[in-house]
Write a protein that holds these residues in place. Structure first.
Motif, PDB file in Angstrom:
ATOM      1  N   SER A  13       0.736  -1.104  -0.104  1.00 38.43           N
ATOM      2  CA  SER A  13       0.162  -0.077   0.155  1.00 38.43           C
ATOM      3  C   SER A  13       0.597   1.357  -0.285  1.00 38.43           C
ATOM      4  O   SER A  13       2.045   1.289   0.799  1.00 38.43           O
ATOM      5  N   GLN A  17       0.623   2.672   7.452  1.00 42.93           N
ATOM      6  CA  GLN A  17      -0.589   1.752   8.026  1.00 42.93           C
ATOM      7  C   GLN A  17      -1.316   2.671   9.145  1.00 42.93           C
ATOM      8  O   GLN A  17      -2.610   2.559   9.043  1.00 42.93           O
ATOM      9  N   GLN A  20      -3.766   4.172   6.686  1.00 42.51           N
ATOM     10  CA  GLN A  20      -4.710   3.436   6.134  1.00 42.51           C
ATOM     11  C   GLN A  20      -5.916   3.194   7.140  1.00 42.51           C
ATOM     12  O   GLN A  20      -7.175   2.997   7.001  1.00 42.51           O
ATOM     13  N   GLU A  24      -9.782   4.180   6.450  1.00 44.01           N
ATOM     14  CA  GLU A  24     -10.768   3.058   6.737  1.00 44.01           C
ATOM     15  C   GLU A  24     -11.753   3.681   7.619  1.00 44.01           C
ATOM     16  O   GLU A  24     -13.125   3.520   7.708  1.00 44.01           O
ATOM     17  N   SER A  51      -4.465  -4.157   2.103  1.00 48.27           N
ATOM     18  CA  SER A  51      -4.147  -4.523   3.532  1.00 48.27           C
ATOM     19  C   SER A  51      -4.398  -6.250   3.682  1.00 48.27           C
ATOM     20  O   SER A  51      -3.930  -6.607   4.697  1.00 48.27           O
ATOM     21  N   ARG A  53      -6.698  -7.973   3.528  1.00 50.55           N
ATOM     22  CA  ARG A  53      -8.035  -8.395   4.159  1.00 50.55           C
ATOM     23  C   ARG A  53      -9.096  -8.754   2.994  1.00 50.55           C
ATOM     24  O   ARG A  53     -10.051  -8.142   2.715  1.00 50.55           O
TER      25      ARG A  53
END
Length: 185
Positions: A13, A17, A20, A24, A51, A53
């Motif tokens: 990405s 983090q 992110q 989100e 991520s 997921r």
């Protein structure tokens, strides 16, 4: 000896983090206020995919689709998320009608062939990958994928032939040489 497929790695990405997580949180807040916002579901799906997921991403893509995002706009990332979550048959079923509407589009034919192979529908995968080869005869990708499909159905001579075709088109690709070498043992 056949190796087990490795789980898909999350795409790197461009966001740290912490960013992110904030993005989100922001998207989920927007979706709490506007649950019918297909574009926001699509953005969330992309973020979740990045991520790693994949199961959550596939669910978010499904909501994007349900809220007006055209399937053609999200077909590839949605199918990859489904497949990465182990839902290969669903991925193939998603791609099939899109590919049927665009039968001359190489990327869709190749993607459908891969999804069919992952779903265990090897004969259909072989047919689709041969069609993809005709759509872009200079691409090594459908040759490699055809080799994988032929190997999966136990047709090792055809797999070796497909891997040889891939090597001819992309002789610097070490993975292709490894696959070809495996067939020649």
């Amino acid at each position: 000896m056949r190796q087990k497929p490795r789980p898909a790695k999350p795409a790197p990405s461009p966001l740290p983090q912490a960013d992110q997580a904030r993005l989100e949180e922001s998207l989920r807040a927007r979706l709490a206020e506007q649950p019918g916002n297909g574009a926001a579901w699509q953005q969330l799906a992309g973020l979740l995919t990045g991520s790693g997921r994949h199961a959550e991403a596939a669910d978010a893509f499904a909501k994007a689709l349900a809220h007006g995002v055209p399937v053609a706009a999200i077909c590839t990332p949605y199918a990859l998320a489904l497949s990465s979550a182990g839902r290969h048959a669903e991925a193939a079923e998603l791609v099939a009608p899109v590919q049927a509407r665009k039968p001359k589009e190489f990327a869709l034919a190749n993607l459908l062939g891969v999804m069919l192979k992952r779903a265990g529908r090897h004969d259909e995968a072989v047919a689709m990958l041969k069609a993809a080869q005709k759509l872009d005869p200079k691409s090594a990708s459908p040759w490699q994928n055809l080799g994988n499909a032929e190997e999966a159905r136990g047709n090792y001579a055809a797999a070796a032939e497909a891997f040889q075709g891939a090597v001819r088109l992309d002789p610097r690709n070490g993975e292709l040489w490894r696959l070809l070498g495996r067939m020649q043992r």
